[in-house]
Scaffold this active site. Structure first.
Site, PDB file in Angstrom:
ATOM      1  N   LYS A 169       0.866  -1.221  -0.010  1.00  0.00           N
ATOM      2  CA  LYS A 169      -0.003  -0.177  -0.007  1.00  0.00           C
ATOM      3  C   LYS A 169       0.840   1.190  -0.037  1.00  0.00           C
ATOM      4  CE  LYS A 169      -0.160  -1.576   4.420  1.00  0.00           C
ATOM      5  NZ  LYS A 169      -0.324  -2.944   4.926  1.00  0.00           N
ATOM      6  N   GLU A 190      -5.455  -6.452  -4.039  1.00  0.00           N
ATOM      7  CA  GLU A 190      -6.444  -6.773  -3.118  1.00  0.00           C
ATOM      8  C   GLU A 190      -5.687  -6.816  -1.604  1.00  0.00           C
ATOM      9  OE1 GLU A 190     -10.157  -7.273  -3.825  1.00  0.00           O
ATOM     10  OE2 GLU A 190      -9.845  -6.287  -2.084  1.00  0.00           O
ATOM     11  N   VAL A 219      -5.410  -3.189   1.008  1.00  0.00           N
ATOM     12  CA  VAL A 219      -6.347  -2.664   1.847  1.00  0.00           C
ATOM     13  C   VAL A 219      -7.334  -3.655   2.425  1.00  0.00           C
ATOM     14  CG1 VAL A 219      -8.080  -0.864   2.077  1.00  0.00           C
ATOM     15  CG2 VAL A 219      -6.568  -0.655   0.323  1.00  0.00           C
ATOM     16  N   GLY A 260      -6.811  -6.412   4.329  1.00  0.00           N
ATOM     17  CA  GLY A 260      -6.494  -7.793   4.282  1.00  0.00           C
ATOM     18  C   GLY A 260      -7.520  -8.527   3.487  1.00  0.00           C
ATOM     19  N   GLY A 284       1.191  -9.347  19.469  1.00  0.00           N
ATOM     20  CA  GLY A 284       1.703  -9.382  17.770  1.00  0.00           C
ATOM     21  C   GLY A 284       0.862  -8.723  17.036  1.00  0.00           C
ATOM     22  N   GLU A 340       3.719  -3.489  15.646  1.00  0.00           N
ATOM     23  CA  GLU A 340       5.264  -3.770  15.427  1.00  0.00           C
ATOM     24  C   GLU A 340       6.026  -3.154  16.428  1.00  0.00           C
ATOM     25  OE1 GLU A 340       6.620  -4.817  12.331  1.00  0.00           O
ATOM     26  OE2 GLU A 340       4.766  -4.772  11.398  1.00  0.00           O
ATOM     27  N   ASP A 385      -0.515   4.459   7.816  1.00  0.00           N
ATOM     28  CA  ASP A 385      -0.982   3.250   7.050  1.00  0.00           C
ATOM     29  C   ASP A 385      -2.298   3.325   6.692  1.00  0.00           C
ATOM     30  OD1 ASP A 385      -0.648   0.154   6.617  1.00  0.00           O
ATOM     31  OD2 ASP A 385      -2.470   0.291   7.793  1.00  0.00           O
ATOM     32  N   LYS A 390      -3.867   3.647   2.642  1.00  0.00           N
ATOM     33  CA  LYS A 390      -4.905   2.904   2.237  1.00  0.00           C
ATOM     34  C   LYS A 390      -6.301   3.807   1.530  1.00  0.00           C
ATOM     35  CE  LYS A 390      -3.809  -0.873   5.025  1.00  0.00           C
ATOM     36  NZ  LYS A 390      -4.025  -1.460   6.840  1.00  0.00           N
TER      37      LYS A 390
HETATM   38  N1  LIG Z   1       1.728  -8.464   7.334  1.00  0.00           N
HETATM   39  C1  LIG Z   1       0.353  -7.999   6.739  1.00  0.00           C
HETATM   40  O1  LIG Z   1      -0.744  -8.634   7.672  1.00  0.00           O
HETATM   41  C2  LIG Z   1       0.398  -7.530   5.843  1.00  0.00           C
HETATM   42  C3  LIG Z   1      -1.083  -7.186   5.287  1.00  0.00           C
HETATM   43  C4  LIG Z   1      -1.577  -6.616   4.196  1.00  0.00           C
HETATM   44  C5  LIG Z   1      -0.332  -5.850   3.403  1.00  0.00           C
HETATM   45  N2  LIG Z   1       0.850  -6.115   3.581  1.00  0.00           N
HETATM   46  C6  LIG Z   1       2.113  -5.672   3.013  1.00  0.00           C
HETATM   47  O2  LIG Z   1       2.745  -6.716   2.441  1.00  0.00           O
HETATM   48  C7  LIG Z   1       4.244  -6.411   2.514  1.00  0.00           C
HETATM   49  C8  LIG Z   1       4.948  -7.278   3.317  1.00  0.00           C
HETATM   50  O3  LIG Z   1       4.582  -7.288   4.785  1.00  0.00           O
HETATM   51  P1  LIG Z   1       5.239  -8.123   5.780  1.00  0.00           P
HETATM   52  O4  LIG Z   1       4.632  -7.846   7.006  1.00  0.00           O
HETATM   53  O5  LIG Z   1       5.142  -9.565   5.271  1.00  0.00           O
HETATM   54  O6  LIG Z   1       6.493  -7.663   5.797  1.00  0.00           O
HETATM   55  P2  LIG Z   1       7.930  -8.722   6.528  1.00  0.00           P
HETATM   56  O7  LIG Z   1       7.603  -9.391   7.410  1.00  0.00           O
HETATM   57  O8  LIG Z   1       8.974  -7.433   6.856  1.00  0.00           O
HETATM   58  O9  LIG Z   1       8.246  -9.457   5.344  1.00  0.00           O
HETATM   59  C9  LIG Z   1       9.201  -8.905   4.295  1.00  0.00           C
HETATM   60  C10 LIG Z   1      10.115  -9.730   3.700  1.00  0.00           C
HETATM   61  O10 LIG Z   1      10.753  -9.420   2.542  1.00  0.00           O
HETATM   62  C11 LIG Z   1      12.143  -9.308   2.735  1.00  0.00           C
HETATM   63  N3  LIG Z   1      12.880  -7.997   2.079  1.00  0.00           N
HETATM   64  C12 LIG Z   1      12.770  -6.806   2.127  1.00  0.00           C
HETATM   65  N4  LIG Z   1      13.381  -6.096   1.057  1.00  0.00           N
HETATM   66  C13 LIG Z   1      13.847  -6.896   0.388  1.00  0.00           C
HETATM   67  C14 LIG Z   1      14.431  -6.845  -0.913  1.00  0.00           C
HETATM   68  N5  LIG Z   1      14.990  -5.842  -1.407  1.00  0.00           N
HETATM   69  N6  LIG Z   1      14.655  -8.016  -1.611  1.00  0.00           N
HETATM   70  C15 LIG Z   1      14.395  -9.252  -1.033  1.00  0.00           C
HETATM   71  N7  LIG Z   1      13.647  -9.427   0.059  1.00  0.00           N
HETATM   72  C16 LIG Z   1      13.324  -8.343   0.796  1.00  0.00           C
HETATM   73  C17 LIG Z   1      12.336  -8.876   4.143  1.00  0.00           C
HETATM   74  O11 LIG Z   1      13.670  -9.423   4.584  1.00  0.00           O
HETATM   75  P3  LIG Z   1      14.334  -8.485   5.855  1.00  0.00           P
HETATM   76  O12 LIG Z   1      13.409  -8.849   7.103  1.00  0.00           O
HETATM   77  O13 LIG Z   1      15.714  -9.082   6.134  1.00  0.00           O
HETATM   78  O14 LIG Z   1      14.049  -6.820   5.655  1.00  0.00           O
HETATM   79  C18 LIG Z   1      11.299  -9.870   4.859  1.00  0.00           C
HETATM   80  O15 LIG Z   1      11.673 -11.203   4.990  1.00  0.00           O
HETATM   81  C19 LIG Z   1       4.245  -4.959   2.895  1.00  0.00           C
HETATM   82  O16 LIG Z   1       3.933  -4.217   1.718  1.00  0.00           O
HETATM   83  C20 LIG Z   1       3.059  -4.741   3.619  1.00  0.00           C
HETATM   84  O17 LIG Z   1       2.526  -3.480   3.776  1.00  0.00           O
HETATM   85  C21 LIG Z   1       1.145  -6.883   4.831  1.00  0.00           C
END
Ligand SMILES: NC(=O)c1ccc[n+]([C@@H]2O[C@H](COP(=O)([O-])OP(=O)(O)OC[C@H]3O[C@@H](n4cnc5c(N)ncnc54)[C@H](OP(=O)(O)O)[C@@H]3O)[C@@H](O)[C@H]2O)c1
Length: 411
Positions: A82, A105, A108, A110, A163, A166, A177, A181
């Site tokens: 987002k 999808e 925004v 989930g 959890g 963050e 955030d 959205k």
């Molecule tokens: N988690 C949710 O509930 C959720 C919900 C909706 C949308 N999102 C979106 O989904 C995306 C990921 O969120 P997340 O919570 O899964 O994040 P996350 O837990 O930080 O996972 C991201 C992963 O990608 C790796 N990474 C970062 N930069 C990279 C790069 N340049 N090349 C390769 N790998 C890389 C990170 O490694 P490092 O840890 O070493 O940096 C980490 O392992 C974000 O855009 C977030 O806004 C998440």
């Protein structure tokens, strides 16, 4: 099991052929030793056998580069990013130029299918306004403060332990955030080309339990709302803590849940509710995007139309927050002596602000008492003028607390 279903029922052969993460330790154990893990993003982006690239790394720079290159190399893209989509609509032009689709999808709400709903279900309708509780962390904190009578700091700590927040919660608690959205939703609903940094945003980190309690006594819940309203040729967009009547549907959205309440010309009022974040809800949305693209490709070949963000272009001017009108909750901390209320009311009156209710709380040892006011609808600029003048009075201690109230009339 799902893979078998996709094959037998939909005729789709979906296979995760390669995975890249800069840290192998972040991957699930099943993938760590798998031959699908690659050490370089280009190994995915340049592979002619890959049709869809899923970007879930977050952040801006690398994500933008990977998405652009994927599109230019003829791949469709699914992303949950987002932050990136709220500032770079150019990616949709790249998609269009290359006759490829970006689906988002999970960005925004989930697992709430809000993007699909706006793009498809409301296609014949005219969305007039949208109110979203789109950040589960903030909603959890506010709900926890209200239910357990605790401070913001304690509620945040609890959210972190569970959890839901963050270690660095800035993006969630400062409303950023939600702002990302809102930008995506507003562009989809109203055909605008806005970037998030033009939109008013206020978070919840300054909210005190006493305000949640006073709002409660007045029949309101405090919610961090992302608000979008089309009023004639102008668009009102803002994110801020908002007082919502306790009998409104949005008030019953508690904890980590999200909801988006839409008012439209044909459908009237619609509420979409669900889990706004977390691995499985977001993962569900990502897979549904992959399947959607795969179905489109199967049904019409690769020459499919871009159906996303840039379909219609409408010129709606963004309203400055100073030009909005709404009702307000105001709490002053004032010295408890005769004439205080008269002084405050006098300034409010001169600034064209009329008071709907006033409550002066019990006298304290310090002789500083909270005075809680609800106004009738008033202009934001007038309100800010009045607050500026009132806080200079020597009977006023601390900065007054101001929150906007959203009224929907009879539900
Ligand atoms: N988690 C949710 O509930 C959720 C919900 C909706 C949308 N999102 C979106 O989904 C995306 C990921 O969120 P997340 O919570 O899964 O994040 P996350 O837990 O930080 O996972 C991201 C992963 O990608 C790796 N990474 C970062 N930069 C990279 C790069 N340049 N090349 C390769 N790998 C890389 C990170 O490694 P490092 O840890 O070493 O940096 C980490 O392992 C974000 O855009 C977030 O806004 C998440």
């Amino acid at each position: 099991m799902r893979k078998v279903y996709f094959k037998s029922e939909l005729g789709l052969n979906i296979d995760v052929s390669k995975v890249y993460d800069k840290k192998i330790s972040s991957l699930p154990s099943g993938l760590k030793n798998s031959s699908r893990f690659v050490k370089n993003a280009n190994s995915i982006l340049n592979d002619p056998g890959i049709d869809i690239v899923v970007e879930l790394i977050g952040g801006i720079k690398d994500a933008r580069l990977y998405i652009k290159n994927a599109l230019k190399n003829g791949k469709h893209v699914v992303t949950a990013n987002k932050a990136l989509l709220a500032q770079d609509l150019g990616l949709f032009n790249v998609a269009r130029k290359n006759k490829r689709i970006i689906k988002f999808e999970a960005s925004v709400g989930g697992s709430i299918p809000i993007i699909q709903a706006i793009q498809k279900s409301f296609v014949a309708d005219d969305i007039i306004s949208l109110y979203g509780i789109v950040n589960g962390t903030s909603n959890y904190i506010l709900s926890h403060m209200q239910q357990h009578g605790c401070s913001f700091k304690d509620a945040l700590k609890e959210a972190q332990q569970k959890g839901y927040a963050e270690k660095n919660p800035r993006l969630d608690i400062e409303g950023i955030d939600s702002l990302h959205k809102l930008t995506i939703l507003a562009n989809l609903c109203f055909g605008t080309r806005l970037k998030h940094n033009n939109i008013y945003c206020e978070g919840i980190s300054c909210i005190q339990y006493s305000d949640i309690q006073y709002a409660d006594e007045l029949g309101y819940r405090v919610k961090l709302l992302a608000i979008a309203k089309k009023i004639a040729s102008r668009l009102e967009l803002r994110v801020h803590p908002t007082l919502v009547r306790e009998d409104h549907l949005l008030s019953s959205v508690r904890g980590i849940y999200n909801a988006i309440y839409i008012e439209s010309t044909l459908a009237g009022k619609t509420l979409l509710f669900g889990k706004g974040a977390g691995g499985t809800p977001a993962g569900d949305a990502v897979v549904s995007d992959i399947i959607d693209i795969a179905c489109s490709v199967k049904n019409s070949g690769m020459d499919i139309e871009d159906e996303a963000m840039l379909k219609k272009k409408v010129n709606l001017k963004l309203k400055n927050v100073k030009d909005i009108s709404t009702r307000y909750y105001i709490r002053f901390m004032a010295i408890d002596k005769p004439g205080v209320l008269a002084k405050i009311s006098d300034i409010l009156g001169k600034c064209n602000i009329s008071i709907s209710s006033v409550t002066q709380k019990e006298r304290k040892k310090t002789k500083i008492v909270p005075i809680v006011m609800i106004t009738h609808e008033a202009g934001e600029l007038n309100l800010q003028n009045a607050i500026g003048k009132i806080k200079k009075l020597n009977i006023i201690k601390n900065n007054p607390v101001v929150m906007r109230i959203e009224n929907w009339g009879e539900e």
